[in-house]
Design an enzyme around this catalytic site. Structure first.
Site, PDB file in Angstrom:
ATOM      1  CB  SER A 232      -8.159  28.391  13.115  1.00 17.37           C
ATOM      2  OG  SER A 232      -7.398  29.436  12.569  1.00 17.37           O
ATOM      3  CG  ASP A 357      -1.000  25.362  14.329  1.00 14.72           C
ATOM      4  OD1 ASP A 357      -1.741  25.142  13.353  1.00 14.72           O
ATOM      5  OD2 ASP A 357      -1.338  25.164  15.505  1.00 14.72           O
ATOM      6  CG  HIS A 476      -3.538  26.773  10.814  1.00 18.98           C
ATOM      7  ND1 HIS A 476      -3.585  26.799  12.179  1.00 18.98           N
ATOM      8  CD2 HIS A 476      -4.604  27.493  10.391  1.00 18.98           C
ATOM      9  CE1 HIS A 476      -4.635  27.521  12.567  1.00 18.98           C
ATOM     10  NE2 HIS A 476      -5.270  27.945  11.501  1.00 18.98           N
TER      11      HIS A 476
END
Ligand SMILES: *[C@@H]1O[C@H](CO)[C@@H](O)[C@H](O)[C@H]1NC(C)=O
Ligand SMILES: *[C@@H]1O[C@H](CO)[C@@H](O)[C@H](O)[C@H]1NC(C)=O
Ligand SMILES: *[C@@H]1O[C@H](CO)[C@@H](O)[C@H](O)[C@H]1NC(C)=O
Ligand SMILES: *[C@@H]1O[C@H](CO)[C@@H](O)[C@H](O)[C@H]1NC(C)=O
Length: 571
Positions: A232, A357, A476
């Site tokens: 991320s 995601d 995610h």
């Protein structure tokens, strides 16, 4: 980012509650170790540039241990809106057995702050066999959290830290380092000029990389074999570090999971607006005295003055509220990220995306999406797309909507509508910028290789009786548990296929750190991962049931072209 910590939290708590390990072999091993009949190799007291440190040896098997050093300072307590500077050093031996506090940050609910300004510390995991290790490859981890939050050890559930490097170090025979960096206002506020250029958090990361390069040999590491990796905002950070001219010669390889510099939430061109907002909130003038005034404000008050992250409205997607990000500062980042890939030409780069995601973010923006008994109106998809195509107006919205609905048929099911919403979020927030980066690195690289992946493992939270829709894939942050070996650490929370997947990740990641090729190294891999090149454009589709059919080509090319060519070329 915020919700990811919560959902991961539930899984971790479940995991720990069910760990009553009764494996007889382990019991025998524990007895042997307790009796002192198996003595592990150990570095003992290690000399670093700041002074000596001593960690703790954790036995992990017969003649096998991982020596852990927690909370080693790699820079001094940084001044407000200043680059990090060297630590003055210490006398005596630093007992490196406790994680340092996180960098000062806003709480999940954005109602208070926690952490410390004195936070530039790193942790090291060194695996040993019968003998003390030497010349091992080194992997440095940078955490995610939207450049707003996070810690080098990750969230903690009953003493099991998400980012413990122990499983990777032991199973992959590499040194794992995890390092802290400033976040939020203290890490990324910028006036867009030389009075307060910003990127303080990126300078912290760079200081950690340089410290590892100078000191890791004393821990048994090879300073010429450094891989940086992150997820991320950590993945975007990794991308920034290899694009910066300041890391030339320090980094050999890099791994970005679900984040690159080109992600819309990871880069801003007009940072001054946010600096002015923050100044107004803390009562500073916004003229030429603004920065001098900001430097006198309490760090906690500055941290609380970050713009609020609002959610629950498809007209204003949450990720667009992440306003404290890296910027072009004329120094760490001399130019727009797309123009800096020549600096990464010799770096091997492995990067990829989770197939859903965007699920948790899109479910925040469109609350009905995640609900099993609520319908999502098509109009909500259009509102989301309208926000994402705002710059180009109604023609872009129509073009995008036509593409995304092209395979719907006359009466799309709710599952189809919801999955399309997740695809839109995944493409815009992650997949398209990541593919753009794959292409840029492949094109600009000289000796550096590129490896591209898609993680498609079904979510652990999906299925009958579970919170998510049956079709939810890898959300995610779902990759983190596998990369950090949680199915081994907390086996009762996972099935055998998750342990297989975790072993695959650790094998590919650590082979790559060792040789620059995820297929080559001591760890066996299930499928040969083809290198990315512009003619075949191959990538690896990672799942727990991988086989020879798990390579694919041209990841979502139609949608990559939509967002990078068709929409930008509209008037
Ligand atoms: C990195 O590690 C590998 C494997 O240990 C070794 O062959 C190589 O020489 C090392 N150094 C460099 C600069 O790649
Ligand atoms: C600044 O912080 C202090 C204590 O940390 C608090 O009492 C005060 O309300 C804060 N002021 C603002 C403007 O947030
Ligand atoms: C990836 O693999 C999964 C499981 O084998 C499969 O269902 C999916 O269609 C594959 N995705 C792509 C894009 O190849
Ligand atoms: C790969 O796909 C082909 C064609 O769909 C199939 O016949 C074959 O069994 C698959 N191989 C494996 C290992 O699953």
């Amino acid at each position: 980012m915020f919700p990811c910590l919560l959902s991961r939290g539930q899984a971790e708590v479940m995991a720990v509650l069910y760990t009553d390990d009764m494996d007889p072999l382990r019991t025998v091993l524990a007895l042997l170790l307790a009796l002192g009949t198996v003595s592990a190799a150990s570095l003992g007291v290690v000399q670093t540039e700041g002074g000596s440190v001593q960690g703790k040896n954790i036995p992990v098997g017969l003649f096998r241990s991982v020596e852990v050093f927690k909370g080693i300072p790699f820079a001094a307590k940084p001044g407000l809106f200043q680059k990090p500077h060297p630590h003055p050093g210490w006398s005596g031996t630093l007992k490196a057995t406790k994680f340092a506090p996180r960098c000062l940050q806003i709480s999940l609910l954005q109602t208070n702050t926690f952490g410390s300004e004195d936070c530039l510390y790193l942790n090291i995991w060194v695996p040993h066999g019968r003998k003390v290790s030497s010349d091992l490859p080194v992997m440095i981890w940078f955490y995610g959290g939207g450049f707003m939050l996070g810690g080098s050890m990750g969230p903690n559930f009953l003493n099991n830290y998400l980012y413990s490097g122990q499983e990777i170090a032991d199973r992959g025979n590499v040194i794992v380092v995890s390092a802290a960096y400033r976040v939020g206002v203290l890490g990324f506020l910028s006036t867009g000029d030389s009075s307060m250029p910003g990127n303080y958090g990126l300078w912290d990361q760079q200081a950690a990389i340089a410290w590892v390069h100078r000191n890791i040999r004393s821990f048994g590491g090879d300073p010429n074999n450094i891989t940086i990796f992150g997820e991320s905002a950590g993945g975007a950070s990794v991308n920034y570090q290899i694009l910066s001219p300041h890391n030339r010669g320090l980094i050999r390889r890099a791994i970005s999971q679900s984040g690159v510099a080109l992600c819309p939430w990871a880069f801003k061109t007009n940072p001054r607006d946010v600096a002015v907002q923050v100044a107004e909130k803390v009562g500073c003038p916004t003229d030429h005295t603004m920065v001098d005034c900001l430097r006198t404000v309490d760090a906690g008050n500055l941290t609380m003055a970050a713009p609020m992250i609002k959610q629950g409205n498809p007209d204003q997607p949450g990720v667009m509220n992440l306003l404290l990000t890296p910027v072009v500062d004329g120094d760490f980042l001399p130019d727009h990220p797309t123009k800096l890939f020549h600096n990464a030409a010799e770096v091997d780069y492995l990067l990829g995306v989770n197939n859903m995601d965007g699920h948790m973010f899109t479910s925040q923006d469109i609350p009905s999406l995640g609900s099993k008994n609520k319908d999502t109106p098509i109009e909500d998809l259009r509102r989301l797309l309208r926000a994402y195509t705002k710059e180009k107006g109604p023609a872009a919205l129509e073009l995008a909507f036509t593409e995304y609905s092209s395979e719907w048929g006359p009466s799309p099911s709710q599952d189809t509508i919801k999955r399309t919403a997740v695809d839109i979020g995944t493409d815009f927030i992650f997949l398209v910028p990541i593919q753009t980066t794959v292409y840029l690195h492949t094109t600009m690289a000289t000796s550096g290789r590129t490896f591209s992946y898609l993680l498609s493992e079904p979510s652990l939270m999906a299925g009958p009786g579970k919170p998510y829709h049956d079709w939810v894939g890898s959300d995610h942050a779902d990759d983190l548990q596998f990369v950090f070996g949680k199915p081994f650490t907390t086996p009762k929370a996972y099935a055998d296929r998750h342990r297989a997947l975790s072993a695959y990740f650790i094998a590919y990641w650590t082979n790559f750190a060792r040789t620059g090729d995820p297929n080559v190294g001591p760890s066996a891999v299930p499928v040969s991962w083809p290198q990315m090149d512009m003619s075949s454009q191959q990538y690896l589709n990672i799942t727990s049931d991988m086989n020879d059919n798990s390579t694919s080509q041209k990841m979502r090319l139609r949608f990559v072209q939509l967002w990078t060519q068709a929409i930008p070329s509209l008037p």
